[in-house]
Design an enzyme around this catalytic site. Structure first.
Site, PDB file in Angstrom:
ATOM      1  N   GLN A  10       0.841  -1.138   0.067  1.00  0.00           N
ATOM      2  CA  GLN A  10      -0.105   0.115   0.122  1.00  0.00           C
ATOM      3  C   GLN A  10       0.847   1.269   0.089  1.00  0.00           C
ATOM      4  OE1 GLN A  10      -3.378   0.415   2.921  1.00  0.00           O
ATOM      5  NE2 GLN A  10      -3.506   2.597   2.225  1.00  0.00           N
ATOM      6  N   ALA A  12       0.667   5.678  -0.711  1.00  0.00           N
ATOM      7  CA  ALA A  12      -0.307   6.853  -0.561  1.00  0.00           C
ATOM      8  C   ALA A  12      -1.230   7.030  -1.604  1.00  0.00           C
ATOM      9  CB  ALA A  12       0.554   8.283  -0.483  1.00  0.00           C
ATOM     10  N   GLU A  13      -0.999   6.420  -2.778  1.00  0.00           N
ATOM     11  CA  GLU A  13      -1.712   6.609  -3.886  1.00  0.00           C
ATOM     12  C   GLU A  13      -2.728   5.296  -4.045  1.00  0.00           C
ATOM     13  OE1 GLU A  13      -3.628   8.991  -6.690  1.00  0.00           O
ATOM     14  OE2 GLU A  13      -1.854   9.791  -5.277  1.00  0.00           O
ATOM     15  N   ALA A  14      -2.320   4.283  -3.911  1.00  0.00           N
ATOM     16  CA  ALA A  14      -2.946   2.884  -4.358  1.00  0.00           C
ATOM     17  C   ALA A  14      -2.790   1.878  -3.482  1.00  0.00           C
ATOM     18  CB  ALA A  14      -2.652   2.638  -5.784  1.00  0.00           C
ATOM     19  N   LYS A  15      -3.571   0.909  -3.277  1.00  0.00           N
ATOM     20  CA  LYS A  15      -3.269  -0.698  -2.761  1.00  0.00           C
ATOM     21  C   LYS A  15      -2.947  -1.411  -3.842  1.00  0.00           C
ATOM     22  CE  LYS A  15      -5.880  -0.005   1.606  1.00  0.00           C
ATOM     23  NZ  LYS A  15      -7.038  -0.529   2.134  1.00  0.00           N
ATOM     24  N   VAL A  16      -2.151  -2.394  -3.632  1.00  0.00           N
ATOM     25  CA  VAL A  16      -1.831  -3.287  -4.699  1.00  0.00           C
ATOM     26  C   VAL A  16      -1.998  -4.777  -4.204  1.00  0.00           C
ATOM     27  CG1 VAL A  16       0.085  -4.443  -6.119  1.00  0.00           C
ATOM     28  CG2 VAL A  16      -0.074  -1.868  -5.884  1.00  0.00           C
ATOM     29  N   ASP A 156       9.009   8.243 -13.176  1.00  0.00           N
ATOM     30  CA  ASP A 156       9.546   7.780 -11.816  1.00  0.00           C
ATOM     31  C   ASP A 156      10.418   6.361 -12.037  1.00  0.00           C
ATOM     32  OD1 ASP A 156       9.601   7.602  -9.286  1.00  0.00           O
ATOM     33  OD2 ASP A 156       7.701   6.422  -8.919  1.00  0.00           O
TER      34      ASP A 156
END
Lengths: 251, 200
Positions: A10, A12-16, A156
């Site tokens: 997890q 800040a932007e998404a959970k994987v 990135d």
């Protein structure tokens, strides 16, 4: 949202998650990236940002796929819900394989890694891959060059955003896979390509001790593949090194 | 015929039945029936529409079971979210399979044509729907075959043409290796179907 969900990470932007989309014995696992609702944003702004980011990531991936850049295939897009499913890559991040300076070697990403069944205590993590460190740098340089030739800027580039496939899974497929196109965009500007490389150079320097020769090998392979486009990027990279990532001091 | 259940979708479209028919002899009649059913009024029309309530897909243009599953998944997703671009979830599968946004082109290319000899028949429905296989057999005059036979039916050059893949670096790179080329084409096409709702 999908079957057999396992949370992997997890940010800040998404959970994987690792998941299975189809209740089919022949189905392969996918990686599911869920850009969850951000409480701190106005609901309608959140919805449109989420939607456009999922769309942007999918578009960058398909552009790379068509251009022969090794990236995960797309398996499902549900933009209104912030969901993107991509091909599961069996392997490890380059960051783990190079041994980063600040973390112990216990990447928890993948239970199937051969790490656990090693009786000898300090086998080099690259060993199961049959690739030397220098050959790995060449693979990285070539893949980034292919991406830049297709005018895709990753946005990135770090050693965490590159994976090496384990040889057992599909032997002929390209071994190095670029991942996480969440910040990717299309641009033909030399500036953007140079900054992309600069970000990677800084990532190498900050995560891997004594990495200068490694990054030099990456650049050499990149140079060969870029052909006549290399000189403009090289010149700009020198400028970027002097001034940093941001062109202007604003923002 | 194979059946897949998607428990996270609304019940009325949570079960997917997929069958591959080869040596189909009545493609022309199937097409005529679908066309006629759409214009028929009254209870008779409802019954006929129920009888042909399937997606009939030309199997030559499907590159793998994942390709079809991906299109089916995205079609159910659109239906569940109220964002169907075509009239039914079944025609939405055809729309998802075609690279452009043109609905009649999607149906013409990917749907049943008079000359189709191998058809993938798909029914999306509720768990209450029973004996779908005989409903399919009632319409299609052909040999029910395992989905694995799909691999031998794919018309790769037409697939590549529709998706404009011939000039792409990914394909040129592997021109010497047909097996590898098929893997790559399949991956690009599955990916294109998956992202069609957000394609540029």
């Amino acid at each position: 949202m999908a079957l057999a969900l396992t949370l992997i990470a997890q940010g800040a932007e998404a959970k994987v998650y690792r998941a299975r989309l189809h209740a089919d014995r022949a189905a392969q696992d996918v990686l599911l990236k869920h850009r969850f609702h951000k409480q701190y944003r106005h609901a309608s702004l959140d919805a449109s940002l989420t939607r456009s980011r999922v769309a942007g990531e999918a578009r960058a991936l398909i552009k790379c796929l068509r251009s022969g850049v090794s990236v995960p295939g797309i398996r499902m897009v549900d933009a209104p819900n912030g969901l993107l499913a991509i091909e599961w890559i069996q392997g490890s991040s380059v960051r783990f394989l190079l041994g980063s300076s600040d973390e112990p070697l216990d990447e928890p990403v993948d239970g199937d890694l051969p790490v656990s069944d090693q009786p000898q205590e300090h086998q080099h993590p690259l060993e199961p891959y049959g690739v030397s460190q220098d050959a790995l740098m060449v693979l990285i340089g070539v893949e980034i060059a292919k991406m830049h030739l297709a005018d895709v800027i990753h946005g990135d580039l770090t050693t965490s955003n590159m994976m090496l496939r384990l040889p057992s899974s599909s032997p002929s497929t390209s071994r190095l896979v670029l991942i996480d196109f969440g910040l990717a965009y299309t641009s033909s500007l030399v500036e953007d390509k140079a900054v992309d490389l600069y970000v990677l150079e800084r990532a190498f320097a900050s995560t891997h001790p004594d990495s200068e020769p490694l990054f030099t090998s990456v650049l050499n392979a990149y140079q060969t593949r870029m052909g006549k486009q290399w000189h403009a990027v090289a010149r700009r990279l020198d400028e970027v090194r002097l001034r940093g990532r941001k062109r202007s001091m604003v923002g | 015929m194979e059946t897949f259940t998607y428990t996270h979708f609304p019940a009325q479209s949570s079960v997917v039945h997929i069958a591959l028919f080869t040596s189909v002899g009545n493609a022309k009649d199937i097409r005529a029936r679908i066309v006629k059913a759409s214009t028929l009024g009254g209870p008779e029309g409802d019954a006929e529409r129920g009888a042909v309530n399937f997606a009939f897909i030309d199997a030559r243009l499907v590159t793998s079971r994942l390709h079809l599953q991906t299109a089916v998944y995205q079609a159910i997703l659109s239906e569940a979210q109220g964002s169907l671009r075509t009239k039914t979830v079944h025609s939405e599968i055809l729309w998802a399979l075609n690279p452009s946004n043109n609905i009649s082109e999607a149906i013409r290319r990917y749907g049943v044509s008079d000359s189709s000899s191998a058809l993938l028949v798909v029914r999306i429905g509720s768990p209450d729907l029973k004996d779908v296989e005989s409903l399919m057999r009632a319409i299609v005059d052909g040999t029910l075959s395992p989905l694995a036979d799909l691999a031998a039916l794919t018309d790769w050059s037409t697939v590549k043409k529709y998706y404009k893949l011939n000039g792409e670096p990914a394909i040129k790179e592997v021109a010497q290796d047909p097996e590898r080329e098929r893997e790559i084409v399949d991956n690009i096409i599955v990916s294109s179907v998956a992202m069609k709702s957000v394609q540029a």
